[in-house]
Design an enzyme around this catalytic site. Structure first.
Site, PDB file in Angstrom:
ATOM      1  N   ASP A 267       0.863  -1.176   0.000  1.00  0.00           N
ATOM      2  CA  ASP A 267       0.000   0.000   0.000  1.00  0.00           C
ATOM      3  C   ASP A 267       0.902   1.229   0.000  1.00  0.00           C
ATOM      4  O   ASP A 267       1.725   1.395   0.907  1.00  0.00           O
ATOM      5  CB  ASP A 267      -0.892  -0.037   1.248  1.00  0.00           C
ATOM      6  CG  ASP A 267      -2.029   0.962   1.192  1.00  0.00           C
ATOM      7  OD1 ASP A 267      -1.900   2.004   0.512  1.00  0.00           O
ATOM      8  OD2 ASP A 267      -3.055   0.715   1.863  1.00  0.00           O
TER       9      ASP A 267
ATOM     10  N   ASP B 285      -3.474   7.368  -3.082  1.00  0.00           N
ATOM     11  CA  ASP B 285      -3.367   6.266  -2.115  1.00  0.00           C
ATOM     12  C   ASP B 285      -3.804   5.017  -2.873  1.00  0.00           C
ATOM     13  O   ASP B 285      -4.940   4.962  -3.362  1.00  0.00           O
ATOM     14  CB  ASP B 285      -4.299   6.599  -0.937  1.00  0.00           C
ATOM     15  CG  ASP B 285      -4.291   5.555   0.171  1.00  0.00           C
ATOM     16  OD1 ASP B 285      -3.541   4.575   0.087  1.00  0.00           O
ATOM     17  OD2 ASP B 285      -5.075   5.751   1.138  1.00  0.00           O
TER      18      ASP B 285
ATOM     19  N   HIS C  81     -11.940   6.163   2.199  1.00  0.00           N
ATOM     20  CA  HIS C  81     -11.996   7.431   2.929  1.00  0.00           C
ATOM     21  C   HIS C  81     -11.887   8.631   2.014  1.00  0.00           C
ATOM     22  O   HIS C  81     -11.177   8.600   1.011  1.00  0.00           O
ATOM     23  CB  HIS C  81     -10.850   7.474   3.960  1.00  0.00           C
ATOM     24  CG  HIS C  81      -9.524   7.014   3.421  1.00  0.00           C
ATOM     25  ND1 HIS C  81      -8.553   7.882   3.035  1.00  0.00           N
ATOM     26  CD2 HIS C  81      -9.032   5.773   3.162  1.00  0.00           C
ATOM     27  CE1 HIS C  81      -7.502   7.194   2.598  1.00  0.00           C
ATOM     28  NE2 HIS C  81      -7.758   5.909   2.643  1.00  0.00           N
TER      29      HIS C  81
ATOM     30  N   HIS D  66      -7.411  11.014   5.931  1.00  0.00           N
ATOM     31  CA  HIS D  66      -8.757  10.643   6.346  1.00  0.00           C
ATOM     32  C   HIS D  66      -9.507  11.923   6.697  1.00  0.00           C
ATOM     33  O   HIS D  66      -9.345  12.463   7.778  1.00  0.00           O
ATOM     34  CB  HIS D  66      -8.721   9.663   7.529  1.00  0.00           C
ATOM     35  CG  HIS D  66      -8.177   8.326   7.137  1.00  0.00           C
ATOM     36  ND1 HIS D  66      -8.981   7.236   6.912  1.00  0.00           N
ATOM     37  CD2 HIS D  66      -6.919   7.917   6.870  1.00  0.00           C
ATOM     38  CE1 HIS D  66      -8.232   6.197   6.539  1.00  0.00           C
ATOM     39  NE2 HIS D  66      -6.978   6.587   6.515  1.00  0.00           N
TER      40      HIS D  66
ATOM     41  N   GLU E  88     -11.054   1.138  -1.036  1.00  0.00           N
ATOM     42  CA  GLU E  88     -10.158   0.029  -0.718  1.00  0.00           C
ATOM     43  C   GLU E  88     -10.863  -1.123  -0.020  1.00  0.00           C
ATOM     44  O   GLU E  88     -10.777  -1.265   1.190  1.00  0.00           O
ATOM     45  CB  GLU E  88      -8.971   0.511   0.112  1.00  0.00           C
ATOM     46  CG  GLU E  88      -9.314   1.360   1.328  1.00  0.00           C
ATOM     47  CD  GLU E  88      -8.056   1.781   2.086  1.00  0.00           C
ATOM     48  OE1 GLU E  88      -7.131   0.980   2.222  1.00  0.00           O
ATOM     49  OE2 GLU E  88      -8.015   2.939   2.534  1.00  0.00           O
TER      50      GLU E  88
ATOM     51  N   GLU F 275      -6.673  -1.022  -3.955  1.00  0.00           N
ATOM     52  CA  GLU F 275      -7.118   0.346  -3.642  1.00  0.00           C
ATOM     53  C   GLU F 275      -6.787   1.295  -4.777  1.00  0.00           C
ATOM     54  O   GLU F 275      -5.713   1.206  -5.371  1.00  0.00           O
ATOM     55  CB  GLU F 275      -6.411   0.826  -2.357  1.00  0.00           C
ATOM     56  CG  GLU F 275      -6.757   2.273  -1.974  1.00  0.00           C
ATOM     57  CD  GLU F 275      -6.095   2.705  -0.664  1.00  0.00           C
ATOM     58  OE1 GLU F 275      -5.059   2.126  -0.290  1.00  0.00           O
ATOM     59  OE2 GLU F 275      -6.632   3.630  -0.030  1.00  0.00           O
TER      60      GLU F 275
HETATM   61 MN    MN Z   1      -3.742   2.818   1.136  1.00  0.00          MN
HETATM   62 MN    MN Z   2      -6.416   4.342   1.976  1.00  0.00          MN
END
Ligand code: MN
Ligand code: MN
Length: 305
Positions: A87, A98, A158, A166, A191, A283
């Site tokens: 990630d 992200d 998010h 976030h 994700e 994600e």
């Molecule tokens: Mn991530």
């Molecule tokens: Mn994330």
């Protein structure tokens, strides 16, 4: 409408940098590979692509779902037959991408990985301006159950904002109560996490990922200067103890630990599947433009190469 239109180029550049890092991960992840070396290499790729890491590279193995990143002196290697989640986050002036993928080194885990891909496709198809975010969760859950697995109920996508991973709203991975609509101008990380275990995660011991909680003085010159340094480098974004150590050595590391003790710095606990199940995750980051959802990371396309 928020700044996403004006900053579209920055979001796209961050997306490209994060994709480059994941593409490198596909080459590097194999049995015996050092987690430390993989993380440092991928963070280096992000920098070479003209972005900065938005958080330390997470390499979460088997039943570890998220928030494991190799710390200072980490000797661990990727074990035989592992299910490896990588990630990565990149940002350009706080505009974040992200994105994550899962590599299974055991063919028996391939159906789990496929289910996680299907779950991301379902989430991306559902996430449009105006949609109630709980409907995204319902789509994800249906896709995952149809494949014979469980979504992880207490992990979610998010809303993101500048320098903020976030930013309040969540994109659930299960059917849920209404949780707000997705709006034009917003940026979301979606994700889904999929497991053959209990379907939720619990916190584990240890943690090497940190985030500054506030910049208020603690009344100590050395600690205040450490806070100032962390704020100027990372703002509110997560950072690694590796980065702190490489810049300031043992001294910086002990100031960091003191700030954790004073609750000025948060430590992210690794999140582990409660039933010990394997976990897979994909994600993407999506900008909600007036006319469409723009996926800046397109992780599933990387796998076709
Ligand atoms: Mn991530
Ligand atoms: Mn994330």
């Amino acid at each position: 409408m928020r700044l996403v239109e004006e900053e579209r180029e920055k979001y796209l550049r961050a997306g490209e940098a994060a994709r480059c890092a994941l593409s490198r991960a596909l080459d590097m992840v194999e049995e015996g590979a050092s987690l430390y070396r993989v993380a440092e290499e991928l963070e280096g790729v992000i920098a070479k692509c003209g972005a900065s890491p938005a958080f330390p590279v997470n390499i979460s193995i088997n039943s570890v779902a998220a928030h494991y990143s190799p710390g200072v002196g980490d000797q661990s290697v990727i074990p035989r037959g592992a299910v490896v989640k990588v990630d990565v986050g990149a940002h350009v002036d706080g505009c974040i991408a992200d994105t994550a993928l899962t590599i299974s080194l055991d063919p028996r885990r391939e159906p789990l990985v496929e289910a996680a891909k299907r779950a991301l496709r379902a989430a991306l198809a559902a996430l449009k301006p105006g949609v109630e975010l709980s409907e995204v969760g319902a789509s994800v859950e249906s896709a995952v159950r149809a494949a014979g697995f469980k979504p992880i109920s207490n992990l979610s996508g998010h809303l993101m904002d500048k320098y903020t991973l976030h930013a309040g709203k969540h994109v659930p991975n299960v059917r849920s109560e209404p949780c707000g609509k997705a709006l034009v101008g917003e940026v979301y990380a979606v994700e889904p996490f999929v497991t053959d275990g209990a379907g939720y995660v619990v916190e584990a011991e240890g943690g090497t990922i940190y985030r500054l909680i506030g910049t208020r003085s603690v009344g100590d010159a050395a600690l205040d200067s450490a806070i100032k340094g962390l704020w100027s480098k990372y703002r509110g974004l997560p950072f690694s103890e590796r980065w702190v150590f490489s810049e300031g050595g043992e001294r910086a590391l002990s100031l960091l630990k003191e700030l954790v003790r004073l609750r000025r710095v948060y430590v992210y606990p690794p999140l582990v599947e409660a039933g010990g199940g394997f976990v897979a995750q994909f994600e993407d980051t999506v900008l909600l433009l007036p006319d469409r959802a723009l996926n800046t990371t397109r992780v599933l396309e990387l796998l076709k190469k």
